[in-house]
Design a protein around this motif. Structure first.
Motif, PDB file in Angstrom:
ATOM      1  N   SER A 448       0.808  -1.223   0.000  1.00  0.00           N
ATOM      2  CA  SER A 448       0.000   0.000   0.000  1.00  0.00           C
ATOM      3  C   SER A 448       0.841   1.273   0.000  1.00  0.00           C
ATOM      4  N   GLN A 449       2.141   1.149   0.163  1.00  0.00           N
ATOM      5  CA  GLN A 449       3.027   2.316   0.209  1.00  0.00           C
ATOM      6  C   GLN A 449       3.344   2.764  -1.214  1.00  0.00           C
ATOM      7  N   VAL A 450       2.585   3.711  -1.704  1.00  0.00           N
ATOM      8  CA  VAL A 450       2.689   4.167  -3.089  1.00  0.00           C
ATOM      9  C   VAL A 450       4.071   4.752  -3.375  1.00  0.00           C
ATOM     10  N   GLY A 451       4.669   4.296  -4.475  1.00  0.00           N
ATOM     11  CA  GLY A 451       5.952   4.831  -4.907  1.00  0.00           C
ATOM     12  C   GLY A 451       7.124   4.488  -4.021  1.00  0.00           C
ATOM     13  N   SER A 452       6.957   3.502  -3.144  1.00  0.00           N
ATOM     14  CA  SER A 452       7.991   3.189  -2.154  1.00  0.00           C
ATOM     15  C   SER A 452       9.077   2.259  -2.672  1.00  0.00           C
ATOM     16  N   GLY A 453       8.821   1.596  -3.797  1.00  0.00           N
ATOM     17  CA  GLY A 453       9.750   0.583  -4.259  1.00  0.00           C
ATOM     18  C   GLY A 453       9.533  -0.757  -3.583  1.00  0.00           C
ATOM     19  N   CYS A 454       8.409  -0.908  -2.910  1.00  0.00           N
ATOM     20  CA  CYS A 454       8.084  -2.180  -2.251  1.00  0.00           C
ATOM     21  C   CYS A 454       8.243  -3.328  -3.250  1.00  0.00           C
ATOM     22  N   PRO A 455       8.985  -4.393  -2.905  1.00  0.00           N
ATOM     23  CA  PRO A 455       9.206  -5.487  -3.852  1.00  0.00           C
ATOM     24  C   PRO A 455       7.932  -6.121  -4.403  1.00  0.00           C
ATOM     25  N   PHE A 456       6.813  -6.003  -3.694  1.00  0.00           N
ATOM     26  CA  PHE A 456       5.571  -6.525  -4.250  1.00  0.00           C
ATOM     27  C   PHE A 456       5.206  -5.767  -5.535  1.00  0.00           C
ATOM     28  N   HIS A 457       5.615  -4.515  -5.611  1.00  0.00           N
ATOM     29  CA  HIS A 457       5.346  -3.724  -6.812  1.00  0.00           C
ATOM     30  C   HIS A 457       6.118  -4.274  -8.011  1.00  0.00           C
ATOM     31  N   ASN A 458       7.291  -4.895  -7.764  1.00  0.00           N
ATOM     32  CA  ASN A 458       8.034  -5.542  -8.854  1.00  0.00           C
ATOM     33  C   ASN A 458       7.232  -6.707  -9.429  1.00  0.00           C
ATOM     34  N   PHE A 459       6.670  -7.514  -8.534  1.00  0.00           N
ATOM     35  CA  PHE A 459       5.869  -8.655  -8.981  1.00  0.00           C
ATOM     36  C   PHE A 459       4.669  -8.174  -9.796  1.00  0.00           C
ATOM     37  N   ARG A 460       3.972  -7.163  -9.294  1.00  0.00           N
ATOM     38  CA  ARG A 460       2.799  -6.657 -10.001  1.00  0.00           C
ATOM     39  C   ARG A 460       3.189  -6.159 -11.397  1.00  0.00           C
ATOM     40  N   ALA A 461       4.303  -5.415 -11.489  1.00  0.00           N
ATOM     41  CA  ALA A 461       4.726  -4.869 -12.782  1.00  0.00           C
ATOM     42  C   ALA A 461       5.044  -5.974 -13.774  1.00  0.00           C
ATOM     43  N   GLN A 462       5.676  -7.035 -13.304  1.00  0.00           N
ATOM     44  CA  GLN A 462       6.004  -8.149 -14.190  1.00  0.00           C
ATOM     45  C   GLN A 462       4.728  -8.818 -14.710  1.00  0.00           C
ATOM     46  N   MET A 463       3.750  -8.983 -13.848  1.00  0.00           N
ATOM     47  CA  MET A 463       2.507  -9.625 -14.273  1.00  0.00           C
ATOM     48  C   MET A 463       1.721  -8.733 -15.243  1.00  0.00           C
ATOM     49  N   ARG A 466       2.978  -8.641 -18.698  1.00  0.00           N
ATOM     50  CA  ARG A 466       2.708  -9.869 -19.444  1.00  0.00           C
ATOM     51  C   ARG A 466       1.216 -10.081 -19.706  1.00  0.00           C
ATOM     52  N   GLY A 467       0.399  -9.140 -19.286  1.00  0.00           N
ATOM     53  CA  GLY A 467      -1.035  -9.259 -19.515  1.00  0.00           C
ATOM     54  C   GLY A 467      -1.748 -10.156 -18.529  1.00  0.00           C
ATOM     55  N   ILE A 468      -1.146 -10.406 -17.367  1.00  0.00           N
ATOM     56  CA  ILE A 468      -1.771 -11.261 -16.350  1.00  0.00           C
ATOM     57  C   ILE A 468      -2.574 -10.382 -15.390  1.00  0.00           C
ATOM     58  N   LEU A 543       8.285 -16.136 -13.453  1.00  0.00           N
ATOM     59  CA  LEU A 543       7.595 -14.918 -13.889  1.00  0.00           C
ATOM     60  C   LEU A 543       7.102 -15.043 -15.319  1.00  0.00           C
ATOM     61  N   ASP A 544       7.825 -15.793 -16.138  1.00  0.00           N
ATOM     62  CA  ASP A 544       7.451 -15.941 -17.544  1.00  0.00           C
ATOM     63  C   ASP A 544       6.518 -17.130 -17.775  1.00  0.00           C
ATOM     64  N   GLY A 545       6.085 -17.760 -16.686  1.00  0.00           N
ATOM     65  CA  GLY A 545       5.048 -18.787 -16.802  1.00  0.00           C
ATOM     66  C   GLY A 545       5.522 -20.222 -16.794  1.00  0.00           C
ATOM     67  N   ARG A 546       6.829 -20.475 -16.719  1.00  0.00           N
ATOM     68  CA  ARG A 546       7.319 -21.861 -16.737  1.00  0.00           C
ATOM     69  C   ARG A 546       7.496 -22.391 -15.323  1.00  0.00           C
ATOM     70  N   SER A 599       6.488  -4.150 -26.242  1.00  0.00           N
ATOM     71  CA  SER A 599       5.752  -4.776 -25.139  1.00  0.00           C
ATOM     72  C   SER A 599       6.448  -6.084 -24.781  1.00  0.00           C
ATOM     73  N   LEU A 600       6.113  -6.599 -23.620  1.00  0.00           N
ATOM     74  CA  LEU A 600       6.702  -7.847 -23.148  1.00  0.00           C
ATOM     75  C   LEU A 600       5.734  -8.981 -23.461  1.00  0.00           C
ATOM     76  N   THR A 601       6.195  -9.943 -24.237  1.00  0.00           N
ATOM     77  CA  THR A 601       5.341 -11.069 -24.621  1.00  0.00           C
ATOM     78  C   THR A 601       5.469 -12.187 -23.596  1.00  0.00           C
ATOM     79  N   ASP A 602       4.369 -12.524 -22.972  1.00  0.00           N
ATOM     80  CA  ASP A 602       4.391 -13.569 -21.941  1.00  0.00           C
ATOM     81  C   ASP A 602       4.817 -14.905 -22.527  1.00  0.00           C
ATOM     82  N   GLY A 603       5.697 -15.591 -21.838  1.00  0.00           N
ATOM     83  CA  GLY A 603       6.128 -16.922 -22.239  1.00  0.00           C
ATOM     84  C   GLY A 603       7.177 -16.951 -23.322  1.00  0.00           C
TER      85      GLY A 603
END
Length: 652
Positions: A448-463, A466-468, A543-546, A599-603
């Motif tokens: 919930s810490q906006v703009g904090s660099g929280c590592p959960f934000h890395n996971f969200r960005a990766q998903m 990839r269109g997840i 992260l890429d689905g494998r 764009s990043l193509t999933d898989g």
């Protein structure tokens, strides 16, 4: 007797009336011009009676700048012993001239100033010009000027113009050549009085909007009144303090910090020249200088980045840091006086100049972040992940190696060749793999810490890339797979083994270069430790689905200082040229950085993961180790000893 007044009219500026100061040069190239002063100035001299047949007199002195601060931007020098910093900065007591060797802060410390120096000698009080010359101080700030003497009673005034430029003579197989180190700043951002006309612009830069910035060489002025004894042929001027006083109270402190930064750059140049020298020649060092239409074989220090106190950018032949600013704080002066940043960025210049193809990196892997509302932002590279105190940021291998090399160069060029030991530098990161940045559950609380660099934000960005969709079955599957991987890695006790981090890479490079590394703090820490091999690569595959298979590995030997590998910087640079020798081919053997893709193509990123993330990829420290081994510089046994000491994956 009426005093003689010199009126100097400088084309392109308002008329100045002064007691002999240099006019603007018609041109200012990187090399010193002929011994002609004020080529663009119209000079009118009204002489009073002069002494007949004046003798010559030699003036000797030393340019100094007050700079008592430590090499890391303060007065406590926690990261670098004071005695080491005093030696690097050549600190001395201005009252006695004695070198400062203590291990503490000395508030009156001064240091030499190396510069191109213009001197104009006048008789006083007549004001008659006796002689003038352009000089180059030595690296201790000393200068000597043999000038015609027209002061019958010994009274005189020496006028100085100090330009931040230093000639360097290099010995090459083809003969002796000259190189130049120079400083530049935007002429419209600081009220420099002299050498600031149109004729003195030595570099122009046009931005994407078409705005042109014109750069001039920083020039300072000073004056010394004196009386020489009758018949003297040598006169000691002593220490001439250059501190930016002539820029007025608004800019004086900034200029004082800039002078310290300039001297730091020259000190780093000197150390680099020593370690790159071979067979009495400077072939590699000479390659650190670049040429452009304005300057042949120059290294340029640009003061051009607004507000970048403690920041900067370095590359081949150049380094940029904080632009001129009025009314700076003491902490900002300290930041300019710090040597670590310059050494780090200078390390990038060494890399780009001597092994440019090894500078392949992609910051997308760690930089892609998204807030809960879906808005995106960026996270810069760093050793420790944001919102944590000891969890290492995991990066693309090239990113880790490029920044790790630069950071190692900062230690190598400032400290005792990376020798000695710092326990906090050895033992890197939280040993609980359940807290690593790619365990989403470990960072749900900071989401919930906006703009904090929280590592959960890395996971969200990766998903999202990839269109997840967030909360979808596939989102949850990959999130669970990452949590399970972290749980598995932590299941056999403390472990901190992965290779994709700039601090680990810095440790790898620094211990490799040290001829007396101290591994004592690592004794007993690694023997029989289990770890999940190629951890960050497994993350990237998930992260890429494998669903990659986990491979457990174990350190079968302890760390031994006796088995420490060592290479010279020259050997290391030769090996680094081979790491990616074909990376300039079209198409490149490297997958493109993600930021270059629409764009990043999933898989579709298996090759990216294998080449840019894995310890088996082209850009990993393990691949550089293999090159060093195949070149006969080190053995595999010794390289694995170093990899263990850095908590990295061994070479199978």
């Amino acid at each position: 007797m009426e005093p003689s007044i010199t009126s100097i009219r400088v084309p392109g500026t308002r008329e100045k009336v002064a007691l002999v100061l240099f006019g603007a040069l018609a041109t200012l190239s990187c090399s010193a011009p002929e011994e002609v002063l004020g080529e663009a100035a119209a000079v009118e001299v009204a002489h009073g009676p002069l002494a007949a047949a004046p003798a010559r007199i030699t003036f000797q002195g030393r340019l100094v700048v007050p700079d008592p601060y430590d090499c890391t931007g303060g007065t406590t020098s926690a990261a670098m012993a004071w005695s080491t910093c005093h030696a690097f900065k050549r600190h001395f007591d201005p009252a006695t001239g004695a070198a400062i060797t203590s291990n503490n802060y000395v508030p009156t410390a001064a240091r030499p100033l190396t510069a191109r120096l213009g001197v104009v000698y006048q008789a006083w009080p007549s004001g008659a010009i006796c002689d003038s010359a352009w000089l180059q101080t030595d690296d201790n700030g000393n200068f000597s000027a043999d000038l015609a003497n027209c002061a019958p009673d010994g009274g005189g005034v020496m006028n100085y113009t100090v330009q931040l430029s230093a000639a360097r003579t290099v010995t090459l197989s083809s003969g002796v050549e000259q190189r130049t180190v120079r400083a530049l700043w935007p002429r419209d951002q600081i009220p420099q009085t002299y050498f600031a006309s149109d004729a003195d612009v030595v570099y122009r830069e046009t931005d994407v909007n078409g705005a042109v910035t014109e750069f001039i060489v920083p020039a300072l002025s000073a004056r010394h009144f004196f009386t020489a004894s009758a018949g003297a042929t040598i006169f000691q001027l002593g220490n001439e303090v250059i501190d930016g006083f002539d820029f007025g109270p608004d800019y004086r402190d900034y200029v004082r910090g800039a002078l310290a930064a300039w001297q730091n750059l020259l000190g780093i140049h000197a150390k680099t020249r020593t370690v790159l020298s071979a067979n009495g020649r400077d072939e590699l060092y000479a390659r650190l200088f670049t040429s452009d239409p304005n300057c042949s074989n120059c290294y340029s220090m640009f003061f051009q980045m607004p507000g970048a106190f403690g920041g900067g950018v370095g590359g081949a032949g150049a380094f940029s840091t904080a632009a001129p600013a009025a009314d700076v704080s003491e902490s900002q002066v300290m930041a300019l006086s710090a040597a670590g940043l310059i050494a780090h960025e200078f390390g990038h210049g060494i890399n780009e100049s001597l092994a440019p193809l090894s500078m392949q990196y992609d910051d997308s892997f760690h930089a892609m972040v998204r807030n809960p509302d879906g808005s995106s932002y960026g996270v810069s590279h760093r050793s420790i992940a944001p919102t944590t105190s000891d969890v290492l940021q995991q990066q693309e291998a090239g990113q880790a190696m490029v920044e790790g090399f630069a950071e190692a160069m900062a230690r190598f060029l400032l400290l005792d060749g990376c020798n000695g030991n710092n326990p906090t530098f050895d033992v890197l990161g939280n040993s609980d793999m359940g807290t690593n940045m790619w365990d989403p559950n470990a960072y749900a609380a900071c989401d919930s810490q906006v703009g904090s660099g929280c590592p959960f934000h890395n996971f969200r960005a990766q998903m999202v890339a990839r269109g997840i969709a967030e909360g979808s079955a596939e989102w949850n599957r990959r999130k669970t797979a990452l949590v399970n991987l972290a749980t598995t890695a932590a299941s056999r006790g403390p472990a901190r083994v992965f290779s994709n981090n700039e601090a680990k890479a810095s440790q790898f490079f620094c211990k490799l270069l040290a001829n007396r590394p101290d591994y004592s703090s690592m004794a007993g820490r690694v023997l029989n430790q289990w770890y999940v091999g190629d951890y960050t690569y497994l993350v990237s595959e998930i992260l890429d689905g494998r669903t990659p298979a986990v491979t457990w590995r174990r350190y079968l030997s302890d760390v031994s200082a006796f088995n420490a590998p060592h290479v010279t910087l020259i050997q290391l640079m030769q090996a680094m040229t081979q790491v990616c020798a074909d990376c300039n081919q079209i198409p490149s053997p490297l997958p493109p950085p993600w930021w270059q893709l629409p764009s990043l193509t999933d898989g579709a990123n298996a090759n990216y993961d294998a080449v840019r993330i894995s310890v088996n990829g082209r850009l990993s420290p393990q691949n550089l180790a293999r090159v060093l081994i195949s070149g006969g510089y080190v053995t595999k046994f010794r390289m694995n000893n170093l990899l263990r000491a850095s908590f990295m994956d061994e070479i199978p």
